[in-house]
Design an enzyme around this catalytic site. Structure first.
Site, PDB file in Angstrom:
ATOM      1  N   GLU A 457      41.404  24.275  43.916  1.00 28.41           N
ATOM      2  CA  GLU A 457      42.296  22.958  44.219  1.00 28.41           C
ATOM      3  C   GLU A 457      43.484  23.443  44.939  1.00 28.41           C
ATOM      4  OE1 GLU A 457      42.110  19.514  43.190  1.00 28.41           O
ATOM      5  OE2 GLU A 457      39.407  20.189  42.714  1.00 28.41           O
ATOM      6  N   HIS A 460      44.051  22.894  48.602  1.00 24.00           N
ATOM      7  CA  HIS A 460      44.136  21.630  48.853  1.00 24.00           C
ATOM      8  C   HIS A 460      45.782  21.162  48.671  1.00 24.00           C
ATOM      9  CE1 HIS A 460      40.742  19.477  49.367  1.00 24.00           C
ATOM     10  NE2 HIS A 460      39.553  19.841  47.811  1.00 24.00           N
ATOM     11  N   HIS A 463      47.370  23.400  51.713  1.00 23.16           N
ATOM     12  CA  HIS A 463      46.854  22.659  53.137  1.00 23.16           C
ATOM     13  C   HIS A 463      48.513  21.792  52.754  1.00 23.16           C
ATOM     14  CE1 HIS A 463      43.967  20.153  55.287  1.00 23.16           C
ATOM     15  NE2 HIS A 463      45.218  20.500  55.991  1.00 23.16           N
TER      16      HIS A 463
END
Length: 674
Positions: A457, A460, A463
Site C-alpha cells: 500500500e 501506491h 506513486h
C-alpha cells in the site's frame, strides 16, 4: 501527549516498563507508530475540518463543498465552450476534473471510513450527486466539441507537449465511452445507465463488507469468543483466515459467504447494466470497453494458452477452502515467531530508510490539527524530498475498527497538478490497513503478510507522492489499471529481500535482528503460497472476464461454480457465494487480470534493475524518472519499455510469473540451512 515522547514513559510500572526501554532507540517516525496516540485536549484551537477543509467540521459541510464544486463546474464548462483551441482547453478541462474529483474522492473515502454514520451518509449523497454531474458532462455535446476542435486542428495539436496531447485524448476517450456520438435519445439512455450503475456500485460495495448473522445456539459455545456478539446472534464479518481453530475458519467461511438474494440481484443488475451500456456505445462487451487503452488492449489476449497454463502450478488435493490460506502460508514458518521483529514502528522505519536511499524522500510524522482526522488512531505523514521539499501528505488509518472496510486499500484524496502561480498542488492520500492495536506490553506487531501488505500500500502512496504530472487527471495512480499495481507489487519484492529487511527488522524487546535463516524460510514459504495464489488469481481473472463478456442466461453463482470446476483446484462449498463479497468487481470490473500483469512487470523490473542492488540510488532515480513520475500521462507500455529497454511480449509476462515460483531461482538470500 506528543507522539514523539519516548515510549518508555508510557509504562512506569512492572515488566512492561523494562521490556520497552530499548524502544527509546526508535527514530521519530518509528516512535510515532509504535506509541499509542494521545491527542491533547485542545479547546483553544478551532476545528479545521477533515483534511483541513473548514466546511467539513460538520456534516452539513458536505453539501456546501458539493454545491461550490458544482457551481465552479458550470463556470468552467462555459469557459471551455468559448475558449479557442489550444493548451488552455486542456488546462480548463483539468481544472474541471480537479474541482469535481477533490470533492468526490474525499467523499468516496469518508463514506466507507468515517466512524460516524451521519458523515458516511452525507458523503454517500455527495458521491452520487457529483457522479451524476460527471456522467452528464460526459454526454455534453458542446463541451465535447470544444475538445474535438482542438484534436481536429492538426497544426495546433501537434505543437502541444506529449503529456498535454495524451490528457486531451484521455478526456475525449471519456466522452466516447459515454456515448457522445449517439443521438439525443440514446445519450440520455447512456446517462441514465451510468447514474444507475453508480447507485448499484455503491450498494454492492457497501454490501460486500456487511456482516452476516447466525443464532448463538447454532454454534458451539467455545467458539463464540472469536466473533462479535449481538444479543442472541453472532455477527461474522470476515473469513477469520488466520484463526488457528479449524472450526472457527469453517464457520466463518460458510456463514460470511452465505448467499444473500438481495445482493445477488444487485450484482446481476450491475453486470446487466454494464453490458447494456457497453453495447449502446458500440462495444462488443463491457470487457472490450474496459480494456481499451490498457496494456492488455483486448480480452482475447487474456485467454492465451500460456496464461491459462499457470493453472497447473498448484494442487490442493481437495483441501477445504478455509484451510488453504492458513496452512499453505504457514508452510515452513510460524508467523507468530516473526511478528516480534516486525513492530509497526520498525516497518515504518524500514520504509523511511528505503525511500531515503532510493529517492531522497523522507517520512516525517506530523501532529494533525483539531478535526483534521476522523479517528484518534490516524497518523499523518509529510513526505519531504532532500532537494524538492514537501512532496505531499499521507494519512495512515492502520488500526482495526468495526466500521472500516476489511481489505487493505488506499485512497487518493487530492491529486497533484501544476498551478497557474507556479506552485504545485500537493497530493494527499490515505492508506487503510486493519492491523491489531498495540497493547500495554507491546507495540503493534505485524505478521509477515501484514508487513508485505504495508509495503504494497505504501507503494501506491509513493506513486502519488513522487509523481509530478502537469495535470491531476493523470497524477499518480490515475493511470490504466494494469499499470497502477506495478509500483505497489514491486514493493513486495523489497519486503522479502534480506538486504532490505536487515535494515529494520529487529526484536521490539531485545533489539536483535531477524536471522537470515528465518528470512530464507519465509521466501521458501512464499513460493509455495505463490503457486496457490497464482492459480487463484488466474481463476478470479477468468471469472471476472466471463462475468463481463457475452451475457449468459444463468446466475452468477452457477457461472462461478462452473468456472471453479474448470479452473480451480478446490471444490465448491454448497450454499456459498464468494462473488457477493468480491468488491473488486466494482473498481476492477473486467480488469482483475491487472494484478497478474502488474506482477509480471514488477517481477521483470525487480530482476533486471533492482536484483543486484536493491538500495541503489541511481536505479531508484531512474525508476522514478521512467515510471513513477508520469502517472497516467504517458502510454504505459512506453514506461515499461523505457525501464526495461525492451517491449515485453505475452511470453515474457508469463515467464516472469513462472520464474517467481521456481525454487531454483537464484537469489542473494542464503538458503534455509545457513
Amino acid at each position: 501527549m506528543s507522539v514523539y515522547r519516548p515510549l518508555v514513559c508510557l509504562f512506569r510500572h512492572g515488566t512492561a516498563a523494562r521490556a520497552w526501554r530499548t524502544l527509546t532507540t526508535w527514530s521519530p517516525v518509528g516512535a510515532a507508530f509504535n506509541a499509542r496516540v494521545h491527542r491533547r485536549l485542545d479547546i483553544f484551537h478551532q476545528n479545521v475540518g477533515l483534511f483541513g477543509v473548514p466546511e467539513l467540521s460538520c456534516v452539513e459541510g458536505f453539501e456546501v463543498v458539493q454545491d461550490r464544486a458544482l457551481q465552479e463546474t458550470q463556470q468552467l464548462v462555459e469557459e471551455a465552450c468559448r475558449c479557442p483551441p489550444g493548451v488552455q482547453t486542456v488546462e480548463i478541462f483539468d481544472k474541471l476534473s480537479d474541482s469535481l474529483c477533490r470533492v468526490a474522492d474525499m467523499a468516496d473515502f469518508i463514506k466507507v471510513a468515517h466512524p460516524d454514520p451521519s458523515y458516511r451518509e452525507a458523503a454517500e449523497r455527495t458521491c452520487i450527486n457529483i457522479g451524476t454531474m460527471v456522467e452528464r458532462l460526459n454526454t455534453n455535446v458542446d463541451l465535447c466539441k470544444s475538445l474535438k476542435d482542438l484534436l481536429d486542428n492538426e497544426e495546433i495539436f501537434s505543437k502541444l507537449d506529449p503529456e498535454t496531447r495524451r490528457v486531451a485524448e484521455l478526456f475525449l476517450f471519456d466522452f466516447e465511452i459515454s456515448g457522445i456520438h449517439l443521438d439525443k435519445k440514446k445519450r440520455k439512455e447512456a446517462v441514465n445507465l451510468n447514474v444507475k450503475l453508480l447507485d448499484l456500485s455503491n450498494q454492492f460495495l457497501m454490501s460486500c463488507h456487511m456482516p452476516n448473522r447466525i443464532e448463538k445456539r447454532a454454534l458451539p459455545e467455545h467458539i463464540h469468543q472469536h466473533f462479535t456478539k449481538d444479543g442472541n446472534y453472532i455477527q461474522i464479518g470476515g473469513l477469520n483466515a488466520d484463526a488457528p481453530d479449524d472450526l472457527v475458519r469453517e464457520v466463518a467461511y460458510k456463514v460470511f459467504l452465505y448467499p444473500n438474494e438481495n445482493v445477488m440481484h444487485i450484482l446481476e443488475e450491475l453486470l446487466s447494466c454494464r453490458d447494456k451500456l457497453a453495447r449502446l456505445v458500440g462495444y462488443e462487451s463491457y470487457a472490450h470497453r474496459a480494456l481499451k487503452g490498457t496494456m492488455a488492449k483486448s480480452p482475447g489476449r487474456l485467454y492465451s494458452s500460456e496464461i491459462v497454463s499457470l493453472l497447473s502450478f498448484s494442487s490442493f488435493n481437495n483441501m477445504a477452502c478455509w484451510h488453504v490460506v492458513f496452512y499453505l502460508c504457514r508452510f515452513n514458518i510460524e508467523p507468530s515467531l516473526y511478528s516480534p521483529y516486525f513492530s509497526l514502528g520498525a516497518c515504518m522505519e524500514g520504509l523511511n530508510g528505503l525511500f531515503t536511499q532510493l529517492y531522497g524522500a523522507s517520512l516525517l510524522a506530523e501532529q494533525p490539527s483539531v478535526g483534521e482526522v476522523w479517528s484518534e488512531d490516524v497518523r499523518k505523514l509529510a513526505v519531504v524530498h532532500e532537494t524538492e521539499g514537501l512532496l505531499g501528505y499521507i494519512y495512515c488509518d492502520f488500526f482495526y475498527r468495526p466500521d472500516k472496510p476489511h481489505q487493505d486499500c488506499h485512497f487518493t484524496i487530492r491529486g497533484g497538478r501544476q498551478l497557474e502561480d507556479g506552485q504545485y498542488q500537493l497530493p494527499i492520500v490515505v492508506l487503510m490497513l486493519n492491523l491489531p492495536h498495540p497493547t500495554r506490553s507491546a507495540p503493534t506487531l505485524l505478521s509477515p503478510g501484514m508487513m508485505e501488505n504495508l509495503f504494497h500500500e505504501m507503494g501506491h502512496a509513493m506513486h502519488s507522492m513522487l509523481g509530478r504530472t502537469r495535470y491531476q487527471h493523470v497524477t499518480g495512480t490515475r493511470c490504466v489499471t494494469d499499470f497502477a499495481e506495478v509500483p505497489s507489487i514491486l514493493m513486495e519484492y523489497f519486503a522479502t529481500d534480506y538486504r532490505v529487511i536487515s535494515q529494520f527488522a529487529r526484536h521490539y524487546q531485545t533489539g536483535q535482528p531477524l536471522p537470515q535463516s528465518m528470512v530464507a524460510r519465509l521466501c521458501e514459504s512464499k513460493k509455495v503460497c505463490g503457486a496457490a495464489d497464482t492459480q487463484l488469481q488466474v481463476f478470479y481473472a477468468i471469472m471476472d472476464q466471463v462475468y463481463h463478456g457475452k451475457p449468459q442466461n444463468r446466475s452468477t453463482t452457477d457461472i462461478m461454480i462452473d468456472m471453479q470446476k474448470k479452473y480451480y483446484g478446490l471444490p465448491y462449498v454448497t450454499n456459498t457465494a464468494w462473488q457477493l463479497r468480491f468488491s473488486h468487481l466494482v473498481g476492477y470490473g473486467a480488469k482483475y487480470y491487472s494484478y497478474l500483469m502488474s506482477r509480471a512487470v514488477a517481477s521483470m523490473v525487480w530482476k533486471q534493475c533492482f536484483y543486484k542492488d536493491p538500495l541503489n540510488r541511481e536505479t531508484g532515480e531512474r525508476y522514478r524518472r521512467e515510471m513513477l513520475a508520469h502517472g497516467g500521462g504517458k502510454e504505459p507500455m512506453l514506461m515499461v519499455e523505457g525501464m526495461l529497454q525492451k517491449r515485453p511480449s505475452i511470453e515474457d509476462f508469463v515467464n516472469a510469473l513462472v520464474s517467481d515460483l521456481d525454487p531454483d531461482f537464484e537469489t542473494f538470500i542464503m538458503d534455509s540451512e545457513g
